[in-house]
Design an enzyme around this catalytic site. Structure first.
Site, PDB file in Angstrom:
ATOM      1  N   ARG A  75       0.896  -1.158   0.000  1.00  0.00           N
ATOM      2  CA  ARG A  75       0.000   0.000   0.000  1.00  0.00           C
ATOM      3  C   ARG A  75       0.935   1.208   0.000  1.00  0.00           C
ATOM      4  O   ARG A  75       1.787   1.323   0.878  1.00  0.00           O
ATOM      5  CB  ARG A  75      -0.911  -0.027   1.222  1.00  0.00           C
ATOM      6  CG  ARG A  75      -1.862  -1.232   1.225  1.00  0.00           C
ATOM      7  CD  ARG A  75      -2.876  -1.181   2.358  1.00  0.00           C
ATOM      8  NE  ARG A  75      -3.833  -2.263   2.257  1.00  0.00           N
ATOM      9  CZ  ARG A  75      -3.817  -3.385   2.997  1.00  0.00           C
ATOM     10  NH1 ARG A  75      -2.892  -3.549   3.903  1.00  0.00           N
ATOM     11  NH2 ARG A  75      -4.739  -4.312   2.835  1.00  0.00           N
ATOM     12  N   ASP A 106     -10.395  -1.388  -3.754  1.00  0.00           N
ATOM     13  CA  ASP A 106     -10.801   0.025  -3.723  1.00  0.00           C
ATOM     14  C   ASP A 106      -9.671   1.045  -3.810  1.00  0.00           C
ATOM     15  O   ASP A 106      -9.693   1.949  -4.640  1.00  0.00           O
ATOM     16  CB  ASP A 106     -11.450   0.254  -2.346  1.00  0.00           C
ATOM     17  CG  ASP A 106     -12.911   0.518  -2.471  1.00  0.00           C
ATOM     18  OD1 ASP A 106     -13.423   0.408  -3.582  1.00  0.00           O
ATOM     19  OD2 ASP A 106     -13.528   0.834  -1.426  1.00  0.00           O
ATOM     20  N   GLY A 107      -8.673   0.876  -2.921  1.00  0.00           N
ATOM     21  CA  GLY A 107      -7.565   1.820  -2.844  1.00  0.00           C
ATOM     22  C   GLY A 107      -6.783   1.828  -4.150  1.00  0.00           C
ATOM     23  O   GLY A 107      -6.362   2.890  -4.636  1.00  0.00           O
ATOM     24  N   ILE A 130      -9.987 -10.350  -1.112  1.00  0.00           N
ATOM     25  CA  ILE A 130     -10.807 -11.404  -0.497  1.00  0.00           C
ATOM     26  C   ILE A 130     -12.134 -10.846   0.027  1.00  0.00           C
ATOM     27  O   ILE A 130     -13.048 -11.603   0.308  1.00  0.00           O
ATOM     28  CB  ILE A 130     -10.064 -12.128   0.661  1.00  0.00           C
ATOM     29  CG1 ILE A 130      -9.757 -11.165   1.805  1.00  0.00           C
ATOM     30  CG2 ILE A 130      -8.821 -12.830   0.153  1.00  0.00           C
ATOM     31  CD1 ILE A 130      -9.407 -11.874   3.115  1.00  0.00           C
ATOM     32  N   ASP A 131     -12.250  -9.510   0.132  1.00  0.00           N
ATOM     33  CA  ASP A 131     -13.425  -8.915   0.767  1.00  0.00           C
ATOM     34  C   ASP A 131     -14.680  -8.933  -0.113  1.00  0.00           C
ATOM     35  O   ASP A 131     -15.786  -8.760   0.391  1.00  0.00           O
ATOM     36  CB  ASP A 131     -13.131  -7.463   1.177  1.00  0.00           C
ATOM     37  CG  ASP A 131     -11.934  -7.354   2.096  1.00  0.00           C
ATOM     38  OD1 ASP A 131     -11.641  -8.329   2.802  1.00  0.00           O
ATOM     39  OD2 ASP A 131     -11.283  -6.283   2.091  1.00  0.00           O
ATOM     40  N   GLY A 174     -12.780  -9.119   6.070  1.00  0.00           N
ATOM     41  CA  GLY A 174     -13.768  -8.526   5.154  1.00  0.00           C
ATOM     42  C   GLY A 174     -13.738  -7.010   5.176  1.00  0.00           C
ATOM     43  O   GLY A 174     -14.604  -6.369   4.593  1.00  0.00           O
ATOM     44  N   GLU A 226     -15.076  -8.672  10.994  1.00  0.00           N
ATOM     45  CA  GLU A 226     -14.120  -7.798  11.703  1.00  0.00           C
ATOM     46  C   GLU A 226     -14.569  -6.334  11.721  1.00  0.00           C
ATOM     47  O   GLU A 226     -14.203  -5.586  12.617  1.00  0.00           O
ATOM     48  CB  GLU A 226     -12.723  -7.910  11.075  1.00  0.00           C
ATOM     49  CG  GLU A 226     -12.654  -7.390   9.648  1.00  0.00           C
ATOM     50  CD  GLU A 226     -11.245  -7.379   9.074  1.00  0.00           C
ATOM     51  OE1 GLU A 226     -10.279  -7.581   9.811  1.00  0.00           O
ATOM     52  OE2 GLU A 226     -11.138  -7.164   7.855  1.00  0.00           O
TER      53      GLU A 226
END
Ligand code: F6P
Length: 326
Positions: A75, A106-107, A130-131, A174, A226
């Site tokens: 990231r 997303d990022g 994986i989300d 997630g 989470e």
């Protein structure tokens, strides 16, 4: 936009099983179309640090079945700055790279969208997380594998929960979405599923548990996403503990085991389809779009939409889960 001759491919954000299958598909589809391919290592950081390496067809041999990403991932804060993106652009120009495929969530797509507003090198996105939380695609690479990992782990916990008559709180990943929790909850027959999309579930949870115990249910599995707004598995367990003092409570946080492992057949196939589609999109002159899957068909979705909108879970599934866990 000029003719595409040389492309780059990178993975960014959290890794997901199946990313390697996508890298392989991008590389080989590009080579099939007489393009040159450069792997960019460590996500956007590699764009800034010129961490480029040419990929040949054989460079992606024997990776289809492997988790993680051969290109590494990161990231990158610097890519969020205009200076960082300018350096990235200069490096891409220098290497003669005419288009980039980015695999991530997303990022990753937010960075790609901003870059494409500033510069004319087309970026195409492949949803890899994986989300499964990207709007505009029913599926993201890695979700199916992560889900199966969770299901296998919870099956094992169910054995010991049942042997000891225990109440288990199991936290799954997630980020701020409940897809993994909801689907694993159904697949594992969980007595309750707590997800961020539904607020204030703890009150109901207590009721569900009380009723279950009245019906002589001796063990319970509670899946906690989470991102759940009332806390993770430890916090939720703490909140209900005093009401169920006669029961032995245990908490398991599954953690990063959910991110690794050999991708399922479904993740391999879909990652291959999306990798192929991403190169086709570049050759068709597309830019600033994600290739996704809707109703099992390939679609192109502008980054703008994929990022802005929120993908909701199917709330009916929670009701089904409640009924089936009576
Ligand atoms: O986005 C994928 C994901 O695994 C999330 O489910 C989780 O919240 C996050 O990444 C964990 O990130 P890290 O590996 O940086 O701890």
């Amino acid at each position: 936009m000029g003719k595409i001759r040389r492309i780059g491919v990178l993975t960014s954000g959290g890794d997901a099983p199946g990313m390697n299958a996508a890298i392989r598909a991008v590389t080989r589809t590009a080579i099939y179309n007489q393009l040159e391919v450069f792997g960019i290592r460590h996500g956007y950081r590699g764009l800034i640090e010129r961490n480029f390496k040419q990929l040949k067809a054989h460079s992606v041999s024997d990776i289809l079945q492997r988790g993680g990403t051969i290109l590494k991932t990161a990231r990158c804060e610097e890519f969020k700055t205009p200076e960082g993106r300018k350096t990235a652009y200069d490096n891409l120009k220098d290497f003669g790279i005419d288009g980039v495929v980015v695999i991530g969530g997303d990022g990753t797509f937010t960075g790609a969208r901003i870059f494409n507003e500033e510069y004319d090198i087309p970026f195409i996105g492949i949803p890899g997380t994986i989300d499964n939380d990207i709007y505009g695609t029913d599926y993201t690479i890695g979700y199916d594998t992560a889900l199966n990992t969770v299901v296998e782990a919870v099956d094992k916990i169910r054995d010991t929960a049942s042997a000891h008559n225990r109440l288990f709180f199991i936290e799954v990943m997630g980020a701020d979405a409940g897809f993994i929790a909801l689907y694993s909850g159904i697949a594992n027959g969980a007595e309750a599923i707590l997800i961020p999309e539904i607020p204030d579930q703890v009150k109901n949870l207590k009721k569900t548990l009380e009723e279950g115990f009245k019906r002589k249910k001796s063990s319970n599995i509670i899946i906690v996403a989470e991102g759940e707004d009332e806390g993770g598995a430890f916090e939720i367990a703490e909140k209900v503990k005093s009401d169920f003092e006669n029961y032995s409570i245990r908490v398991t946080v599954l953690g990063h085991i959910q991110r690794g492992g050999s991708p399922t057949a479904s993740d391999r196939v879909n990652a291959s389809r999306l990798g192929y589609a991403a190169v086709e999109a570049l050759l068709d002159g597309q830019t600033s779009v994600m290739v996704g899957l809707q109703h099992n068909e390939i679609v192109l979705v502008p980054f703008r939409k994929a990022i802005k909108q929120h993908k909701d879970v199917d709330r009916n599934l929670l009701e089904i889960a409640d009924i089936l866990s009576l």
